[in-house]
Design an enzyme around this catalytic site. Sequence first.
Site, PDB file in Angstrom:
ATOM      1  CE1 TYR A 194      -9.193 -10.653  -2.533  1.00  0.00           C
ATOM      2  CE2 TYR A 194      -7.232 -11.752  -2.456  1.00  0.00           C
ATOM      3  CZ  TYR A 194      -8.360 -11.020  -1.736  1.00  0.00           C
ATOM      4  OH  TYR A 194      -8.160 -10.704  -0.877  1.00  0.00           O
ATOM      5  CG  HIS A 211     -13.146 -12.370   1.343  1.00  0.00           C
ATOM      6  ND1 HIS A 211     -12.993 -12.323   0.106  1.00  0.00           N
ATOM      7  CD2 HIS A 211     -12.424 -11.343   1.828  1.00  0.00           C
ATOM      8  CE1 HIS A 211     -12.151 -11.345  -0.344  1.00  0.00           C
ATOM      9  NE2 HIS A 211     -11.753 -10.839   0.935  1.00  0.00           N
TER      10      HIS A 211
HETATM   11  P1  NAP Z   1      -0.577  -3.625   0.701  1.00  0.00           P
HETATM   12  O1  NAP Z   1       0.053  -5.110   0.474  1.00  0.00           O
HETATM   13  O2  NAP Z   1      -0.468  -3.070   1.894  1.00  0.00           O
HETATM   14  O3  NAP Z   1      -0.048  -2.829  -0.224  1.00  0.00           O
HETATM   15  C1  NAP Z   1       0.415  -2.933  -1.774  1.00  0.00           C
HETATM   16  C2  NAP Z   1       1.027  -1.881  -2.341  1.00  0.00           C
HETATM   17  O4  NAP Z   1       2.098  -1.536  -1.728  1.00  0.00           O
HETATM   18  C3  NAP Z   1       1.219  -1.968  -3.820  1.00  0.00           C
HETATM   19  O5  NAP Z   1       0.897  -0.686  -4.343  1.00  0.00           O
HETATM   20  C4  NAP Z   1       2.671  -2.300  -4.150  1.00  0.00           C
HETATM   21  O6  NAP Z   1       3.248  -1.744  -5.162  1.00  0.00           O
HETATM   22  C5  NAP Z   1       3.015  -1.428  -2.789  1.00  0.00           C
HETATM   23  N1  NAP Z   1       4.482  -2.020  -2.331  1.00  0.00           N
HETATM   24  C6  NAP Z   1       4.672  -3.424  -2.097  1.00  0.00           C
HETATM   25  N2  NAP Z   1       5.994  -3.705  -1.452  1.00  0.00           N
HETATM   26  C7  NAP Z   1       6.491  -2.240  -1.374  1.00  0.00           C
HETATM   27  C8  NAP Z   1       7.563  -1.919  -0.886  1.00  0.00           C
HETATM   28  N3  NAP Z   1       8.491  -2.395  -0.469  1.00  0.00           N
HETATM   29  N4  NAP Z   1       8.016  -0.431  -1.056  1.00  0.00           N
HETATM   30  C9  NAP Z   1       6.818   0.478  -1.159  1.00  0.00           C
HETATM   31  N5  NAP Z   1       5.738  -0.118  -1.969  1.00  0.00           N
HETATM   32  C10 NAP Z   1       5.509  -1.034  -1.919  1.00  0.00           C
HETATM   33  O7  NAP Z   1      -1.935  -3.966   0.194  1.00  0.00           O
HETATM   34  P2  NAP Z   1      -3.078  -5.015  -0.166  1.00  0.00           P
HETATM   35  O8  NAP Z   1      -2.914  -5.612  -1.653  1.00  0.00           O
HETATM   36  O9  NAP Z   1      -4.635  -4.247   0.091  1.00  0.00           O
HETATM   37  O10 NAP Z   1      -2.954  -6.059   1.160  1.00  0.00           O
HETATM   38  C11 NAP Z   1      -2.182  -6.997   0.819  1.00  0.00           C
HETATM   39  C12 NAP Z   1      -3.051  -8.488   0.547  1.00  0.00           C
HETATM   40  O11 NAP Z   1      -3.879  -8.615   1.590  1.00  0.00           O
HETATM   41  C13 NAP Z   1      -3.813  -8.433  -0.681  1.00  0.00           C
HETATM   42  O12 NAP Z   1      -3.272  -8.533  -1.945  1.00  0.00           O
HETATM   43  C14 NAP Z   1      -4.989  -9.695  -0.306  1.00  0.00           C
HETATM   44  O13 NAP Z   1      -4.180 -10.697  -0.667  1.00  0.00           O
HETATM   45  C15 NAP Z   1      -5.001  -9.375   1.150  1.00  0.00           C
HETATM   46  N6  NAP Z   1      -6.188  -8.781   1.315  1.00  0.00           N
HETATM   47  C16 NAP Z   1      -7.161  -9.306   2.202  1.00  0.00           C
HETATM   48  C17 NAP Z   1      -8.432  -8.782   2.440  1.00  0.00           C
HETATM   49  C18 NAP Z   1      -9.585  -9.404   3.208  1.00  0.00           C
HETATM   50  O14 NAP Z   1     -10.609  -8.844   3.326  1.00  0.00           O
HETATM   51  N7  NAP Z   1      -9.253 -10.586   3.571  1.00  0.00           N
HETATM   52  C19 NAP Z   1      -8.500  -7.245   2.120  1.00  0.00           C
HETATM   53  C20 NAP Z   1      -7.446  -6.498   1.404  1.00  0.00           C
HETATM   54  C21 NAP Z   1      -6.354  -7.393   1.340  1.00  0.00           C
HETATM   55  P3  NAP Z   1       3.317  -2.548  -6.457  1.00  0.00           P
HETATM   56  O15 NAP Z   1       2.206  -3.611  -6.703  1.00  0.00           O
HETATM   57  O16 NAP Z   1       3.678  -1.797  -7.493  1.00  0.00           O
HETATM   58  O17 NAP Z   1       4.480  -3.451  -6.390  1.00  0.00           O
END
Ligand code: NAP
Length: 275
Positions: A58, A112
């Site tokens: 990341y 991962h």
């Molecule tokens: P997510 O958490 O589903 O979505 C993030 C998005 O949602 C950002 O654009 C954020 O905006 C927005 N957001 C956050 N809170 C909000 C709210 N209350 N209302 C409206 N919009 C909101 O997506 P993700 O980052 O893909 O997943 C979360 C975490 O999971 C990752 O950061 C990572 O740590 C982990 N992950 C793991 C894998 C894996 O393969 N293990 C894959 C993907 C993700 P802002 O940033 O503008 O606030």
Amino acid sequence: MLRCYCVCMQEERDMVELRSGAYMPQIGLGTWQLRNTAQTIVDALRMGYQMIDTSGDYGTQPGIGEGLRRSGLAREDFYLVTKVEEDEDAYAAALNNLRELRLGYANLLLIHRPPARGAGVELWRALCQAQADGLTVDIGVSNYSTNLIDELIEATGEVPAVNQIEWSPFGYSDEMLNYCKEKRIVIQAYSPLTRTHRLRERELREIGFKYGKSPAQILLRWDMQLGVVPLPKANQRAHLEENLNVFDFELSESDMATLKVFNEEYSSLGSLAYV
Ligand code: NAP
């Protein structure tokens, strides 16, 4: 081992118990594509976040390490999840992650994703060794199907503590939920907010109106009531605060059931890796 939190946290919340007997917070902060990482981590910890999810790929580990140090929290007062890549020397990668974070140990270390062929038994053995050597409290996997988890267990006798997978009412698997319950594996939900793609759906907003909560809060609460641990990522302070404000209401059984019907194996990243 993390069993309770100091009074500097906003309030002590219920924890999820892992099969090892260690405890994990019920919600964590995702950091993939997090900007201004060190300051966001300081702010998030002050708000009451207790768990941070990262990975060697990341690019956020140095910033997280910096934020953790600036926060002044004792090591036992936060929970750190990191991951090794499927094509790496997993033991060396674990050491490198800790070096970037400037931490002595992780709370949870994950593979991962499974390698292109097989379940990655050698990666899993390396994680077992990292755990035995104290580099991490618990070990687990990410993006694994039930069959691939079975392969790891058959080869080593070691059951992962966690499977971190993409998970929302729009895309999940009852088979995985039941399998993990039976094996006492905790599901961590990644992209729990569908990376915002489904937050405007009418039925989801209608459920939110009933509780005076946003669509994002309804999605997070749905996870928590299933025993799933969501890892929402947020750069914006208002989002960070909103996503923590999910401990003061409970979805009714009927709304939980309505949300379950949304399932269409939706993925915001292409496809659900475990289905
Ligand atoms: P997510 O958490 O589903 O979505 C993030 C998005 O949602 C950002 O654009 C954020 O905006 C927005 N957001 C956050 N809170 C909000 C709210 N209350 N209302 C409206 N919009 C909101 O997506 P993700 O980052 O893909 O997943 C979360 C975490 O999971 C990752 O950061 C990572 O740590 C982990 N992950 C793991 C894998 C894996 O393969 N293990 C894959 C993907 C993700 P802002 O940033 O503008 O606030």
